[in-house]
Scaffold this active site. Structure first.
Site, short mmCIF file in Angstrom:
data_model
loop_
_atom_site.label_atom_id
_atom_site.label_comp_id
_atom_site.label_asym_id
_atom_site.label_seq_id
_atom_site.Cartn_x
_atom_site.Cartn_y
_atom_site.Cartn_z
N LYS A 54 -16.71 -3.60 7.13
CA LYS A 54 -17.91 -2.93 6.67
C LYS A 54 -19.35 -3.58 7.17
CE LYS A 54 -15.26 -1.21 3.00
NZ LYS A 54 -14.86 -1.42 1.80
N ILE A 98 -7.82 10.53 9.55
CA ILE A 98 -8.86 11.24 9.05
C ILE A 98 -10.02 10.92 9.53
CG2 ILE A 98 -9.85 12.05 7.01
CD1 ILE A 98 -7.25 11.43 5.34
N ARG A 112 -9.43 -7.23 -7.14
CA ARG A 112 -10.21 -8.52 -6.84
C ARG A 112 -11.86 -8.37 -6.56
NH1 ARG A 112 -11.76 -8.07 -1.57
NH2 ARG A 112 -10.21 -7.25 -0.07
N GLU A 147 -6.08 2.90 -1.48
CA GLU A 147 -5.61 1.58 -2.28
C GLU A 147 -6.54 1.21 -3.28
OE1 GLU A 147 -6.32 -2.08 0.16
OE2 GLU A 147 -6.92 -0.59 1.50
N LYS A 157 0.88 -1.22 0.06
CA LYS A 157 0.00 -0.01 0.04
C LYS A 157 0.77 1.37 0.04
CE LYS A 157 -3.74 -2.82 0.55
NZ LYS A 157 -3.18 -3.89 -0.51
N LYS A 189 -0.81 0.88 10.40
CA LYS A 189 -1.36 -0.14 9.21
C LYS A 189 -0.38 -1.08 8.71
CE LYS A 189 -5.05 3.08 7.69
NZ LYS A 189 -5.60 3.63 6.41
N ARG A 238 -24.76 -6.73 5.36
CA ARG A 238 -23.88 -8.05 5.59
C ARG A 238 -24.47 -8.89 6.83
NH1 ARG A 238 -17.34 -7.07 4.96
NH2 ARG A 238 -17.71 -5.73 3.05
#
Lengths: 169, 494
Positions: free
Chosen positions: B236, B202, B291, B287, B113, B157, B337
């Protein structure tokens, strides 16, 4: 079998208690008349034949889908989970005749342990038999003080409702 | 076109890929582990092979061996496992098997990244402010010095994982050292690489991605953007398209930027160009994921393009065959989800046997799931059980449709996060499209029933259930016995 018994129950939903009477409706399988706060409700249970799998009911004209906990200690309804408690008022009022030394199985189950021997002296309220039922061990207490004169059951044995367990004289 | 495609994945994405293959007349090979034997993807595939490797779906050797043994001419990696593994893509090519995804070279340029952000930054686009941590340099004074350049709060990260699992926020210097170490350990475990970087936080922010498709000749289109700002623990929960946080001008600019960035990497196949949008509406590239993504169906609903079909066509060397003008973005789509996890027990996974499974139906409702009645939800894998996707002609109608779909969806046997989704969909701010990445931090999960009629009816139903379970109308466990119980005596039968 007479299937017209009225249940007098105290049902607690979260923190609020309700006094409720439940009677099966004569001649209509799966239908019940429920009296609650002086109000009469009609409850229909479509899956009445499989009580453990019941997942919906109709109260008057209001259908509900619910998920009942296997031990009736919780219920999920409309995205909320409630803790519940049911007390049977009618049974509580029917106490065993004091002085009767015959101890019967209060529920069907499996004899897990017998804590006393023949000719042993016991105190009223002392645990004499442990009966396994509904995934729990239930301690059965001596109804009165005295001497154990007869033991009718052995550990590992299955007993039916009201089967004689032992006798205290 | 391919004759036989092997799916190196499990769960709902394996089912999703099989469906498109069926429609394209391509035979499918499913892989499964013992824990996954019940999964729908095994039943739906033309052939299914049990995996023996302890690395399961991530074992390149075994996956390739099965592909060769059964004569598969293509492998679709889905997401996770072997997706974004350049070495695996290379080995497929050596074996004469087509890897459905970008080339190994493109994947390499995207995988790190920090390097990807460097490339984008040099081309003049905005990226978050970050500093790289030199590999192997772990002393506290070095870390503090690097962190000082950014200021706090900052985010630790993984260079490989990005903002996904393993990312951690550091509010003050005192916590820096331990957080970096913990993040490093976790990254090593998840991504097999502990190369880290620090990024200026952020927050609040919006996570917005643009779905792109690119063929081998450099033709490229986008299918609009998705917003995935509704997160729980970096994962998410709800995604939608279009992004409610953007104005139309921002949207146009975002699309153009995403296509420019994808061209920069000579990207091909299907990918998501990801951005962080800050409080002032400026967006920063984070990023490019080469996929299929879990939430791809949201873009499919608004664009009417089958992204998996496009992935397979592009991998087979076919041209896109459409220009941006052919893509019409219509209406509003949203995905929830549905995870097998217990909202009343700290969202712990809830594996088990599904005893009831009623899917929502009706107009513009789509479900991607591997579950069915009688299916055992395994403990081993992530708890994602189903993607529920709906579409409406506006955001308002989309939200209304999702509410009713959630209400229809009934899963008994395992606990799911359906109640949480229901409450989010009824939240005023969410319904108005006003939410950011902090939404769930401040969200109170409602537990009290406020409707008196419902509560009374519930008491009546519990009483009936009690009577029904009793013996000849009599309860099996009378009160006088209950009072004789000792809590300590309760146990399950052996």
């Amino acid at each position: 079998v007479e299937n017209n018994t009225m249940n007098k129950l105290m049902v607690t939903i979260d923190d609020k208690a309700f006094e409720i009477e439940v009677s099966p409706q004569r001649g209509s399988a799966g239908e019940y008349v429920v009296t609650l706060d002086g109000q009469s409700l009609h409850v229909y249970v479509p899956d009445y034949a499989t009580p453990e799998a019941v997942d919906w009911m109709i109260v008057d004209n209001r259908p509900y889908e619910l998920i009942l906990g296997p031990d009736l200690r919780s219920v999920q309804l409309e995205g909320l989970r409630h803790t519940i408690q049911v007390r049977d008022k009618e049974i509580r009022s029917v106490r065993p005749a004091s002085g009767d030394g015959r101890l019967k199985a209060p529920i069907p189950g499996l004899i897990a342990r017998i804590n006393v021997e023949l000719e042993q002296a016991v105190e009223a309220g002392q645990t004499v038999v442990v009966l396994e039922a509904m995934k729990m061990e239930n301690e059965i207490r001596a109804p009165k003080s005295g001497i154990v004169r007869q033991i009718h059951v052995k550990p590992g044995q299955t007993v039916i409702l009201s089967e004689a367990l032992l006798e205290i004289e | 076109m391919f004759k036989k495609l092997l799916i190196a994945n499990r769960g709902e994405i394996a089912v999703r890929i099989i469906r498109t293959c069926r429609e394209m007349g391509i035979a499918t090979v499913a892989l499964y582990t013992l824990a996954d034997r019940d999964s729908l993807h095994v039943r739906l595939a033309d052939e299914a092979m049990l995996l023996h490797s302890p690395q399961r779906y991530g074992d390149a050797d075994e996956v390739l061996a099965v592909a060769k043994q059964l004569g598969a001419d293509a492998i679709h990696p889905g997401y996770g496992f072997l997706a974004e593994e350049a070495d695996f893509a290379e080995r497929c090519a050596q074996e004469g098997i087509t890897f459905v995804g970008p080339s190994a070279a493109v994947t390499r340029s995207l995988r790190n990244k920090v390097q990807a952000m460097d490339t984008v930054k040099q081309a003049g686009y905005s990226v978050p402010v970050y500093v790289e941590l030199e590999e192997g340099k772990l002393d506290e004074s070095y870390l503090l010095e690097r962190a000082e350049e950014l200021g706090y709060p900052l985010v630790v990260k993984s260079a490989i994982g990005g903002r996904g699992r393993g990312a951690r926020v550091v509010m003050k210097a005192a916590r820096l050292m331990e957080t970096v170490e913990a993040a490093r350990r976790e990254a090593k475990l998840i991504y097999g690489d502990d190369h880290m970087y620090l990024e200026r936080s952020i927050a609040p922010s919006h996570y917005v991605v643009v779905q792109v498709l690119a063929d081998a000749d450099g033709n490229m289109v986008h299918l609009g953007e998705r917003e995935g700002s509704l997160l729980r623990h970096n994962q998410k929960l709800i995604e939608e398209s279009p992004a409610p946080s953007l104005t139309n001008e921002q949207r146009q600019e975002l699309w153009a930027t995403a296509l420019d960035i994808a061209h920069l990497f000579r990207f091909q196949n299907a990918g998501s160009v990801e951005f962080l949008v800050d409080g002032t509406g400026n967006f920063h590239f984070t990023e490019l994921k080469g996929r299929i993504q879990i939430e791809h169906a949201v873009s499919e609903m608004v664009s009417d393009v089958d992204i998996v079909r496009e992935q397979i066509r592009i991998a087979a060397g076919e041209a896109l065959g459409r220009t941006q003008a052919d893509i019409r973005l219509n209406g509003w789509a949203m995905q929830c989800r549905i995870n097998a996890e217990d909202p009343w027990n700290d969202y712990l996974p809830s594996p088990g046997l599904i005893t009831r499974f009623r899917l929502p139906q009706g107009p513009d409702v789509r479900i991607d799931t591997y579950g069915y009645v009688g299916c055992e939800i395994p403990q081993r894998y992530d708890p994602l059980l189903a993607n529920l996707i709906v579409k409406g002609d506006s955001r308002e109608s989309c939200v209304q449709r999702m509410r009713r779909a959630l209400q229809e969806f009934r899963i008994v046997g395992v606990q799911t996060n359906l109640p949480l989704h229901m409450q989010i969909l009824h939240d005023e701010a969410f319904a108005a499209g006003k939410y950011d990445t902090r939404f769930l931090n401040n969200f109170r999960f409602e537990t009290i029933c406020r409707d008196e009629t419902v509560r009374r009816d519930l008491a009546a139903m519990v009483a009936v259930a009690y009577a029904l379970r009793g013996h000849n109308g009599k309860p099996q466990v009378p009160e006088r016995i209950q009072t004789g119980w000792h809590r300590s005596a309760r146990r399950l039968p052996v």
